[in-house]
Structures are given as structure tokens and as C-alpha cells.
Design a protein around this motif. Structure first.
Motif, PDB file in Angstrom:
ATOM      1  N   VAL A   1       0.871  -1.265  -0.113  1.00  0.00           N
ATOM      2  CA  VAL A   1      -0.126   0.057   0.072  1.00  0.00           C
ATOM      3  C   VAL A   1       0.910   1.467   0.005  1.00  0.00           C
ATOM      4  N   PRO A   2       1.871   1.427   0.724  1.00  0.00           N
ATOM      5  CA  PRO A   2       2.483   2.530   0.656  1.00  0.00           C
ATOM      6  C   PRO A   2       3.136   2.874  -0.628  1.00  0.00           C
ATOM      7  N   GLY A   3       3.589   2.146  -1.358  1.00  0.00           N
ATOM      8  CA  GLY A   3       4.050   2.259  -2.851  1.00  0.00           C
ATOM      9  C   GLY A   3       2.894   2.803  -3.658  1.00  0.00           C
ATOM     10  N   MET A   4       1.737   2.110  -3.446  1.00  0.00           N
ATOM     11  CA  MET A   4       0.534   2.411  -4.110  1.00  0.00           C
ATOM     12  C   MET A   4       0.206   4.033  -3.805  1.00  0.00           C
ATOM     13  N   LEU A   5       0.241   4.345  -2.757  1.00  0.00           N
ATOM     14  CA  LEU A   5      -0.147   5.727  -2.362  1.00  0.00           C
ATOM     15  C   LEU A   5       0.770   6.662  -2.592  1.00  0.00           C
ATOM     16  N   LEU A   6       2.020   6.343  -2.643  1.00  0.00           N
ATOM     17  CA  LEU A   6       3.235   7.284  -3.081  1.00  0.00           C
ATOM     18  C   LEU A   6       2.986   7.406  -4.477  1.00  0.00           C
ATOM     19  N   ASP A   7       2.757   6.588  -5.397  1.00  0.00           N
ATOM     20  CA  ASP A   7       2.377   6.798  -6.630  1.00  0.00           C
ATOM     21  C   ASP A   7       1.210   7.835  -6.835  1.00  0.00           C
ATOM     22  N   ALA A   8       0.235   7.419  -6.340  1.00  0.00           N
ATOM     23  CA  ALA A   8      -1.180   8.432  -6.251  1.00  0.00           C
ATOM     24  C   ALA A   8      -0.678   9.710  -5.790  1.00  0.00           C
ATOM     25  N   ALA A   9       0.019   9.895  -4.591  1.00  0.00           N
ATOM     26  CA  ALA A   9       0.224  11.294  -4.195  1.00  0.00           C
ATOM     27  C   ALA A   9       1.479  12.134  -5.255  1.00  0.00           C
ATOM     28  N   LYS A  10       2.084  11.311  -5.914  1.00  0.00           N
ATOM     29  CA  LYS A  10       2.981  12.198  -6.835  1.00  0.00           C
ATOM     30  C   LYS A  10       2.045  12.473  -8.075  1.00  0.00           C
ATOM     31  N   THR A  11       1.086  11.776  -8.690  1.00  0.00           N
ATOM     32  CA  THR A  11       0.357  11.971  -9.717  1.00  0.00           C
ATOM     33  C   THR A  11      -0.512  13.294  -9.231  1.00  0.00           C
TER      34      THR A  11
ATOM     35  N   ASP B   1      -3.807  18.622  -7.661  1.00  0.00           N
ATOM     36  CA  ASP B   1      -4.579  18.900  -6.375  1.00  0.00           C
ATOM     37  C   ASP B   1      -3.410  19.012  -5.175  1.00  0.00           C
ATOM     38  N   PRO B   2      -2.704  20.124  -4.968  1.00  0.00           N
ATOM     39  CA  PRO B   2      -1.661  19.865  -3.947  1.00  0.00           C
ATOM     40  C   PRO B   2      -2.123  19.605  -2.554  1.00  0.00           C
ATOM     41  N   ALA B   3      -3.269  19.899  -2.203  1.00  0.00           N
ATOM     42  CA  ALA B   3      -3.689  19.780  -0.885  1.00  0.00           C
ATOM     43  C   ALA B   3      -3.742  18.145  -0.795  1.00  0.00           C
ATOM     44  N   GLN B   4      -4.818  17.486  -1.539  1.00  0.00           N
ATOM     45  CA  GLN B   4      -4.823  16.175  -1.768  1.00  0.00           C
ATOM     46  C   GLN B   4      -3.510  15.404  -1.931  1.00  0.00           C
ATOM     47  N   SER B   5      -2.524  15.914  -2.708  1.00  0.00           N
ATOM     48  CA  SER B   5      -1.319  15.226  -2.591  1.00  0.00           C
ATOM     49  C   SER B   5      -0.564  15.109  -1.441  1.00  0.00           C
ATOM     50  N   ARG B   6      -0.762  16.118  -0.655  1.00  0.00           N
ATOM     51  CA  ARG B   6      -0.061  16.341   0.835  1.00  0.00           C
ATOM     52  C   ARG B   6      -0.930  15.249   1.531  1.00  0.00           C
ATOM     53  N   ASP B   7      -2.122  15.564   1.602  1.00  0.00           N
ATOM     54  CA  ASP B   7      -2.854  14.255   2.210  1.00  0.00           C
ATOM     55  C   ASP B   7      -2.427  12.761   2.014  1.00  0.00           C
ATOM     56  N   THR B   8      -2.183  12.370   0.700  1.00  0.00           N
ATOM     57  CA  THR B   8      -1.834  11.356   0.287  1.00  0.00           C
ATOM     58  C   THR B   8      -0.590  10.890   0.569  1.00  0.00           C
ATOM     59  N   TYR B   9       0.293  12.000   0.555  1.00  0.00           N
ATOM     60  CA  TYR B   9       1.575  11.753   1.251  1.00  0.00           C
ATOM     61  C   TYR B   9       1.832  11.451   2.642  1.00  0.00           C
TER      62      TYR B   9
ATOM     63  N   ALA C   1      10.538  10.245  -0.559  1.00  0.00           N
ATOM     64  CA  ALA C   1       9.716  11.014  -1.606  1.00  0.00           C
ATOM     65  C   ALA C   1       8.827  11.981  -1.136  1.00  0.00           C
ATOM     66  N   ALA C   2       8.073  11.984   0.197  1.00  0.00           N
ATOM     67  CA  ALA C   2       7.414  13.005   0.594  1.00  0.00           C
ATOM     68  C   ALA C   2       8.049  14.360   0.700  1.00  0.00           C
ATOM     69  N   ARG C   3       9.497  14.391   0.796  1.00  0.00           N
ATOM     70  CA  ARG C   3      10.004  15.611   0.983  1.00  0.00           C
ATOM     71  C   ARG C   3       9.614  16.398  -0.488  1.00  0.00           C
ATOM     72  N   ASP C   4       9.196  15.796  -1.512  1.00  0.00           N
ATOM     73  CA  ASP C   4       9.109  16.601  -2.741  1.00  0.00           C
ATOM     74  C   ASP C   4       7.510  16.677  -2.864  1.00  0.00           C
ATOM     75  N   ALA C   5       6.791  16.722  -1.749  1.00  0.00           N
ATOM     76  CA  ALA C   5       5.375  17.101  -1.550  1.00  0.00           C
ATOM     77  C   ALA C   5       5.221  18.607  -1.999  1.00  0.00           C
ATOM     78  N   PRO C   6       3.918  18.877  -2.613  1.00  0.00           N
ATOM     79  CA  PRO C   6       3.891  20.148  -2.855  1.00  0.00           C
ATOM     80  C   PRO C   6       3.868  21.129  -1.495  1.00  0.00           C
ATOM     81  N   PRO C   7       4.066  22.582  -1.543  1.00  0.00           N
ATOM     82  CA  PRO C   7       4.036  23.033   0.053  1.00  0.00           C
ATOM     83  C   PRO C   7       2.677  23.263   0.044  1.00  0.00           C
TER      84      PRO C   7
END
Ligand SMILES: Nc1ncnc2c1ncn2[C@@H]1O[C@H](COP(=O)(O)OP(=O)(O)O)[C@@H](O)[C@H]1O
Ligand SMILES: [Mg+2]
Length: 910
Positions: free
Chosen positions: A461-471, A476-484, A509-515
């Protein structure tokens, strides 16, 4: 006349007799169609003398209307509603669509239903019969199963009927684990007797043998097949042995019987089959739309296929399914169209929408929209399962492929939230075959990971979520952060067992999350803090995590923002030895989960809180929560949560704890839940330190501390120090202490400073040690964790004794012993007792407290009552009925030798 079934009748009688005597119970009757399940219910009803009987039945139709099955059962009892606590009244009336309101917690509806049934059972014992429960709407089934598991002393008997081999019905699964009664075919002798009584003309021997062989003891098959007993017809219709299941043959026989009727009768039957409600007036109106006269139904009645009174009743559900399935699609659409026309749009918009949906050929956006609105209404009543079903159908009717995919995605989300993961997964597959835009595709990816986590807690699951977060990041930066954050949570959960991406990799990888777009939310701060924790270490992460926790404390809403990341926030508070914040967060976690009706989250929250209570030293309360968690897990079918290992470790009975440990570690390893393995080992280090088995404690603590797990690796350092010192491994003790000191100085909470001082004292000699023990006791006295303080007194006492200061030692050891034994922390209390004896004092046999005789559940009830709660209030809190509480109270009074609630207040219950 009924043949055979003696043993089954005895089982039902036993259930009734028990219930009459105030020992409630539930029974699940299983078997194939036609085997005699409904007949058994009929018998139960007929022989339940002195019982009031209420009943409901699931009806085959392609949708569950939320709470429909439950409503039918409860409707005659609603005059008792006023006796329930206000929130329970609200939950039921909103669920039944009688007043608008926030979607009720299914759990609360469960408690309210239990209360309502119990209230009715006050006058006379109550028998609840639920036929064809596999066709119930999901949430009704969940509520029934919940009630069935919670009944105790209220003179209630519940019988549920489940048909075998009904594919893909989520509702059937929720009853797993209840006492079952299987109905198999009748014995050969009984089958023969039934057959002979059913046919009046003499029967050809070959024919008789064939019918008997093909019916396999199924009474309905015997009755139905013998209608075609002429040898010639038999050869035609039933000549192919074993080609189909027995119910399949019966259905086919019904089809042939129906096919012989006039066309208008067939149409009437089809309309009746298409209407799950069985409302005769509706049938007449619908028939009128098609220009058919009410009399047209007569031949079907005469053929014994159905009966029409105020309601329409098929002689068996197989008749209904036979008629419906045999009809051409166009005829079915016509029937549904007529039903839609006949249904009042204002009174019953949802059913009308549903029939319109079934009447639509191909796609129809108007109808899809109508269904979407119905889904909204169902969702608002707490019927997520029904909402999902509406959306699912809406998706199928949507002409625009993109809209269709979006609706399928919403349906999948709703199914997932209703706890129907398998169905959610299928819908998701539909959604992703459509032309989703990038954002929705990413959401779909995320949902897939969430469903996977709910189904298996898989370490992929972590890898799957990470992929989703990147996409999601650019979309949608907020959802991306949430997913990270979710990816990090999942990675923390998988820990070292994750064979996908590990927690460090996810954090990097999460260091690259949008601010964050605006001012950071609590979850935003938490994400950054956790990333720092795994990329730059414990100490570096403390300021950021502290800020995050402060934000959670300040943000007291019930909105999504205050819910998000709460699990990880609790973990962070745990890691920081911030017991005060942790206590506040877990309490709030429970409240929010309850308010939202999120059962699986509630289980997680209760679980977490129970570990806090254990360390506080309130083991009885913790045991109660652990029992609640088990009840919830059963009703959602989720894999069990593991935290009672903490409880058992603190209680300190070796065999019990080790047994649980083995099972847990095996299960968790299989599922890839590394955090559970770390938790289990850290618990074992506590257990073994208590038992003075320091080698074993050292081993378990090392496993935990080496794992670099968010919470447990640092939390177990004091155990490691204690075990290493006592096992004669000073260098390992020193290394662990150094690590601990660094973390504790960074955290700087009283608890952290207390455990640090306590651990340092252990590795110190001379008077410096004494200062440290005193400092530890001083810090820990200001914390919630009573067990930590008790252990500090114990260690100090042990040190004093070795210093030869027996008098001082006795004082500390006495305090330790009294504290620890009072909490029920048995192993450490035993260690204190041994030390006290060695110091020349016989541990004062803890003056047996009257409360010792109580079970944990009784103690919980006694405490609540002593604090002034009524039986009703206690019942609401413990998800039991007031009568069960009263039964417990009678036991409690008996054990304590008292006679009133008032006297309870003067009994020591802590
Ligand atoms: N033990 C029995 N002896 C005689 N008839 C029976 C027996 N069990 C069921 N039947 C008859 O068989 C038919 C089907 O039984 P029913 O209870 O409706 O099946 P189910 O509910 O399992 O589908 C009914 O007409 C019923 O009266
Ligand atoms: Mg039946």
C-alpha cells in the motif's frame, strides 16, 4: 404436515427457553433454497408461546434501501422509542427517514435497536425473525449482527435465515461467527413420506425414485417436482440428472408453470416480482397503466404461485426469481416503467427513481441524475451501502463516458466507506476503464490503495499511495499532501516488513510534496515533522512535531481538517513521551470517529486509547475498551487489532501473553504489518522485565529498538536499559541510555525526563544514583502514567536494599507494591513483593478489596454506576441493554454484599 427436523426444532426450543429465562441468544439458520428455512421460522413463531414476535425479510431486488429491513422489524415497536436516550432516538428516526438529520453512526443505530428490542422485551419475551437475511440492505444486516452479538439478559431471541450460495451479497458475511444451524435434506424416509403425502395419484416406482434422487431431500423440490409426476413429462423436464442445482430445477419448474398462464397474468406476476415491497395497491395501479385488469392475476393465484391480499406474497422466493428471470428484458423494463409511473414521486422518490432506472433502455442522463439525488438522500441517512448502489446504477445509465467513470468512482468510494471492499474494488475497475482526467485517475489510484489497505493491510500500500500522491501533486496539492501523509502512515504501519517501499524511502519521496497553499493545517505540519523524523532522525524532528501537536490541540473542530492524520499524530505524541497530549488526542480520536460513524476508525481509536489507559494503570477500563474493539471488528469483519498485547504484558501472566504474542507475530508477519511486530516485542520486554527474566527482556527490547520504528523503538529504550543492566550487559545499557538521553532531552516532557532519570539512575553508582531516582520520581509524579511511577519506586527500592538501607528500601518497595498491585500490574507487583520480603517486610497482603471479586466488565459498570450513571446511560456507553446492565448489577451487588446503588458509592473501586 412437517417431516423430520426434530433436532432443529429442539435447537429452536432451546433458544426460546433460554430467552424466556433472561438468557438471550441468536441463531443463524442456513441452507439452500426450498430446504425448509422459512418453515422452521413458521414453527418457531407457532411454538413461541408467551413471546411477542416481530419479523422482517430481505427481498431479492437489485438494491438495498438503507435500513429498510431494520425498519420493517422495528416499526411495530416504535411506540417504545421515547424510552431510549435522546441520541439513540435521533439515530433511529433519522435512519428510518422519519426526520432529517446528520447521518447516524451505524454503531449508534445498533445500540438504539438493541435498546428498542430490549425495551419491548420488558413486557414479554421478544422473538425476532429475520428471513432471507442475505438480501437485507447492508446496513440493516450490520445492525442486526451487532445486536445479535450484544444481547445478554433481555429476554430476546433472534433467528436469522441465510441461503447458501447467494453470490456477492455483502450482507451474508456480517453474520459470520454467530451460532449456526444447518438445514440439510430430509432423510430418505422423511422424503418418501413427504412425497407420498404430496401426490394423490399412485406414483410409478421409477418416477418416484427419480424424484427422490433428484430432490436430494429438498422439501420444496419434492413438492414441486411431483406436480409433473407423469412419466412422459418427467423425462422431458427433469431427465438430466445433476445438470443443475436442486434450486435451479425448482426455479425452472416454476417458470414452466408460470409460462402456462394467460399473458395478462404473467405480466401481473412480473410486475409483482419487480416490486420488492409487495404493495398490492401499487400492483393494481401499475397494471392499470398497462391497461390490465386487476382480475388478471386470478389464474396465478389459482395455480398457487402467489397470494394477493393487502400485500402480494409469492408462494416461495424462487417463484419471484423464476418469473423475473424468465421475462424478456423488454418486458422487465415495461414492468418497471409501470411501477415507476405508479409510484408517488413525492412520497417515495427513491423507489420511483429506482424503477425508472430499471425501465431505462441503454443510457439516460435524466434518470442517472435522479438516482444520483437518491444516492445523496440515502447517504444523508447513513445508508452508504444504499447510496453506493444508487450511484452504481447511475453510472451504468450515464451516457457520457467520462461522467460514467466519475459516478463509478463515487460509487466505489461510497462502497469502500460502507465497508464493502470487494464491491468497491469491482466498481473501481469500471471507473478506471473510463476516460478519467488526471485528477480523477489519481484519486482512483488512491482509492485502490485505500481499499487494499482495508482488505489486507498489505505492505504494497505505501508504494501505491506514493504513486497516487506524486500524480496528484500538480493537480491538487492539498490532496497530494494528504496522500503523502497516508503513504507515510501506511509505511509506518508496514515498518521493516514492507517489501515495497520502506518508510525512509517514502519519507524521502514525501520531501517533494507540494507546499501547502495557505497557512499549514495540523496535518501539513505533521507531514513535515514525520518526514524529518525519518530523513534526519528523532532529535531533528522534535520541534516540528511539537508544533504539529500544538496545532492539533488548538484545532478543536470536528471538520475533516481536525480528523486528518490523527492516527499518526497520536503516534507522534507517543514517540515524544507526551502523555498529556496523547491522552487528549486519543480521547478526541474516539469522539470524532463516533460522530462520523466510522466504525473501523473507531476501533483503531479505542485500541489506541486502551494502550494509554494501560500505561496509566487503569487496566480494567482498558480491558473494557479492548472488548469493544473486538465487538466492532467482528461486526465489520476487519482483521483483528492487536493492542491487547499491551494489556496482557502489563498484567504480566507469562503464558497468556506469550500465547497472544505468537499468534500476533505470525499473523502480522504474514500480512506485512511490521509495526505490530515491533509493538509485540516492546510489550514482551515489559512483560519480561516484570517477571525479572532480563535476558528475555533484553532480547525483545533489542528487536524493538533496532527497528527504527516511529513510536516503539524509542519508547522501548528504558526497557532495554533496565534489562541490560540487570542482565549484566553494561555496555549495551550504556549505549541504549545514550540514545534515550538524547531523545529525552530533545522531547523534554516530564515523562521523557522521568524515564531518562530513572534509566540513568540504573547505570549510576553511589549517591548520584539516589538523586536520579528522586528526580525520576519527582518528574513521573507529574505524569499520567502511574505504572511508570510505580516502577520508579520499585527500582529505587531495589537500589536502596542493595545499598543496605533496609528501612528506606521498605518504604519505596511498599509504595511500589501497593501502587502496582492496586492497578493489577501483577508481574511488577510480584517483583516488588519479592524485594520487600528480602528487605525484611512481609508485603501486606493487599487488604482484599471487595472489588477484587468483580470481573473487568463488572468493575467498569460498578464504577460508572457509582459515579451516578443510570443503567440506561451505562448501557449506552457499553453498547449493551439496560437489562443486561441490571443483571450485571445484581451480580455486583451480590459479590459486594450490598443492596443499592447508593451503597456502591462507598465501595472502593479503583
Ligand atoms: N420438513 C418439512 N416437511 C414438510 N414440508 C416441508 C418441510 N420443510 C419445508 N417444507 C415445505 O417446503 C416448502 C419450502 O420450504 P421453505 O421453508 O419455504 O424453504 P426455504 O425457506 O428454505 O426456501 C414449503 O412449502 C414448506 O412448507
Ligand atoms: Mg424461505
Amino acid at each position: 404436515m412437517i417431516r423430520g427436523r426434530q433436532a432443529e426444532y429442539v435447537a429452536v426450543q432451546r433458544l426460546l427457553t433460554r430467552a424466556r429465562g433472561g438468557d438471550s441468544g441468536a441463531l443463524v439458520v442456513r441452507g439452500e433454497a426450498g430446504i425448509g428455512k422459512t418453515e422452521l421460522l413458521r414453527h418457531a413463531r407457532a411454538t413461541a408461546s408467551g413471546f411477542r414476535v416481530v419479523n422482517t425479510a430481505g427481498v431479492e431486488s437489485e438494491i438495498g434501501f438503507a435500513f429498510a429491513g431494520l425498519h420493517q422489524l422495528c416499526a411495530p415497536l416504535m411506540d417504545r422509542l421515547a424510552a431510549l436516550p435522546e441520541p439513540q432516538q435521533a439515530a433511529l428516526t433519522v435512519a428510518f427517514g422519519q426526520r432529517p438529520g446528520e447521518a447516524p453512526d451505524p454503531f449508534l443505530v445498533g445500540v438504539a435497536t438493541l435498546g428498542l428490542l430490549a425495551e419491548a422485551a420488558e413486557d414479554e419475551p421478544l422473538l425476532c425473525l429475520v428471513d432471507d437475511a442475505h438480501w437485507l440492505d447492508l446496513v440493516s444486516a450490520q445492525v442486526f449482527a451487532f445486536v445479535a452479538r450484544r444481547v445478554q439478559a433481555e429476554r430476546l431471541a433472534l433467528v436469522f435465515v441465510l441461503r447458501d450460495q447467494v453470490p456477492a451479497f455483502e450482507a451474508a458475511k456480517v453474520f459470520a461467527g454467530l451460532t449456526e444451524l444447518r438445514l440439510d435434506g430430509l432423510t430418505d424416509a422423511d422424503a418418501r413420506a413427504l412425497l407420498d403425502s404430496a401426490v394423490h395419484a399412485p406414483l410409478d416406482d421409477r418416477v418416484r425414485e427419480r424424484i427422490l434422487a433428484e430432490a436430494r431431500g429438498n422439501p420444496l423440490a419434492l413438492l414441486e417436482l411431483s406436480r409433473h409426476a407423469a412419466p412422459a413429462r418427467l423425462a422431458g423436464g427433469f431427465g438430466m440428472p445433476d445438470a443443475r442445482s436442486v434450486p435451479g430445477r425448482i426455479e425452472e419448474s416454476f417458470q414452466r408453470r408460470a409460462a402456462g398462464l394467460p399473458a395478462s397474468a404473467q405480466t401481473m406476476m412480473l410486475i409483482a416480482a419487480a416490486d420488492p415491497v409487495g404493495d398490492a395497491a401499487l400492483l393494481w395501479r401499475a397494471a392499470e397503466h398497462l391497461g390490465i385488469d386487476a382480475d388478471a392475476i386470478a389464474p396465478a393465484e389459482a395455480a398457487g404461485l402467489l397470494e394477493v391480499g393487502a400485500t402480494v406474497r409469492f408462494s416461495h422466493p424462487l417463484v419471484r426469481s423464476a418469473v423475473y428471470r424468465a421475462a424478456e428484458p423488454a418486458e422487465r423494463r415495461r414492468a418497471h416503467g409501470a411501477l415507476a409511473e405508479a409510484t408517488d414521486e413525492r412520497a417515495d422518490p427513491d423507489r420511483r427513481a429506482w424503477h425508472r432506472a430499471r425501465a431505462a433502455l441503454g443510457t439516460d442522463e435524466t434518470v442517472a441524475l435522479e438516482l444520483e439525488r437518491s444516492a445523496g438522500r440515502a447517504g444523508a441517512r447513513g445508508g452508504l451501502g444504499a447510496a453506493a448502489a444508487f450511484l452504481e446504477r447511475a453510472a451504468a445509465l450515464t451516457p457520457d463516458p467520462a461522467d460514467r467513470a466519475y459516478r463509478a468512482l463515487s460509487a466505489a468510494q461510497a462502497k469502500h466507506e460502507a465497508g464493502a471492499s470487494d464491491a468497491a474494488f469491482e466498481l473501481l475497475t469500471v471507473a478506471v476503464t473510463g476516460p478519467l482526467d488526471g485528477l480523477h485517475r489519481a484519486r482512483a489510484e488512491r482509492l485502490r490503495a485505500q481499499i487494499e489497505f482495508a482488505r489486507t493491510r498489505s505492505s504494497d500500500v505505501p508504494g501505491m499511495l506514493l504513486d497516487a500522491a506524486k500524480t496528484l501533486a500538480p493537480l491538487d496539492p492539498a490532496q497530494s499532501r494528504d496522500t503523502y501523509l497516508q503513504a507515510l502512515e501506511a509505511a509506518i504501519h508496514a515498518g521493516p516488513l514492507g517489501h515495497g517501499r520502506g518508510v525512509v524511502e517514502v519519507a524521502e519521496a514525501a520531501r517533494d510534496a507540494p507546499p501547502p497553499a495557505g497557512p499549514p493545517s495540523p496535518a501539513d505540519l505533521l507531514l513535515d515533522g514525520l518526514v524529518t523524523r525519518f530523513t534526519r532522525g528523532y532529535e531533528a524532528s522534535v520541534p516540528g512535531l511539537r508544533r504539529a501537536l500544538q496545532a492539533y490541540r488548538d484545532h478543536l473542530g470536528t471538520d475533516d481538517a481536525s480528523r486528518r492524520g490523527l492516527w499518526a499524530a497520536c503516534r507522534a505524541a507517543y514517540m515524544l513521551w507526551d502523555d498529556e497530549t496523547l491522552y487528549g488526542l486519543t480521547t478526541r480520536f474516539i469522539r470524532l470517529a463516533r460522530d462520523a460513524g466510522a466504525l473501523s476508525t473507531l476501533a483503531t481509536a479505542l485500541n489506541f486509547h486502551s494502550t494509554v489507559l494501560v500505561q496509566i494503570g487503569d487496566l480494567a477500563q482498558a480491558a473494557g475498551l479492548v472488548a469493544d474493539v473486538a465487538a466492532i471488528s467482528q461486526s465489520t469483519g476487519a482483521p483483528p487489532l492487536p493492542h491487547d498485547i499491551v494489556l496482557r504484558a502489563y498484567v504480566g501472566r507469562r503464558a497468556e501473553a506469550v500465547e497472544l504474542f505468537d499468534v500476533m507475530v505470525q499473523e502480522a508477519t504474514r500480512r506485512g504489518e511490521g509495526t505490530v511486530v515491533t509493538l509485540a516485542n516492546s510489550s514482551m520486554s515489559v512483560l519480561y522485565n516484570g517477571l525479572s527474566d532480563y535476558r528475555a527482556a533484553l532480547q525483545a527490547a533489542s528487536v524493538t529498538c533496532d527497528a527504527d520504528e516511529l513510536t516503539h523503538s524509542s519508547a522501548a529504550l528504558p526497557e532495554l536499559v533496565e534489562a541490560a543492566v540487570r542482565a549484566g550487559e553494561p555496555s549495551r545499557a550504556a549505549a541504549a541510555l545514550e540514545r534515550l538521553s538524547s531523545c529525552a532531552r530533545a522531547s523534554c516532557t516530564p515523562l521523557a525526563l522521568g524515564v531518562e532519570a530513572r534509566s540513568r539512575a540504573l547505570t549510576t553508582t553511589g549517591s548520584a544514583a539516589e538523586d536520579l531516582y528522586r528526580e525520576a520520581i519527582d518528574h513521573l509524579s507529574r505524569c499520567r502514567y502511574g505504572t511508570f511511577l510505580g516502577r520508579a519506586h520499585l527500582l529505587y527500592g531495589e537500589w536502596l536494599r542493595r545499598e543496605g538501607r533496609r528501612q528506606d528500601a521498605r518504604e519505596q518497595l511498599r509504595t511500589a507494591y501497593e501502587m502496582l498491585s492496586g492497578m493489577g500490574v501483577e508481574a511488577f507487583a510480584g517483583r516488588a513483593a519479592r524485594e520487600l520480603r528480602a528487605a525484611g517486610e512481609q508485603p501486606r497482603k493487599r487488604v482484599a478489596q471487595p472489588a477484587d471479586a468483580l470481573t473487568p466488565q463488572e468493575l467498569r459498570i460498578a464504577r460508572l454506576v457509582a459515579a451516578g450513571a443510570t443503567s440506561r446511560e451505562v448501557a449506552a456507553q457499553l453498547f449493551l441493554s439496560p437489562r443486561t446492565i441490571d443483571a450485571h448489577l445484581r451480580n455486583i451487588f451480590g459479590k459486594l454484599g450490598i443492596a443499592s446503588r447508593r451503597e456502591l458509592r462507598s465501595v472502593r473501586l479503583s
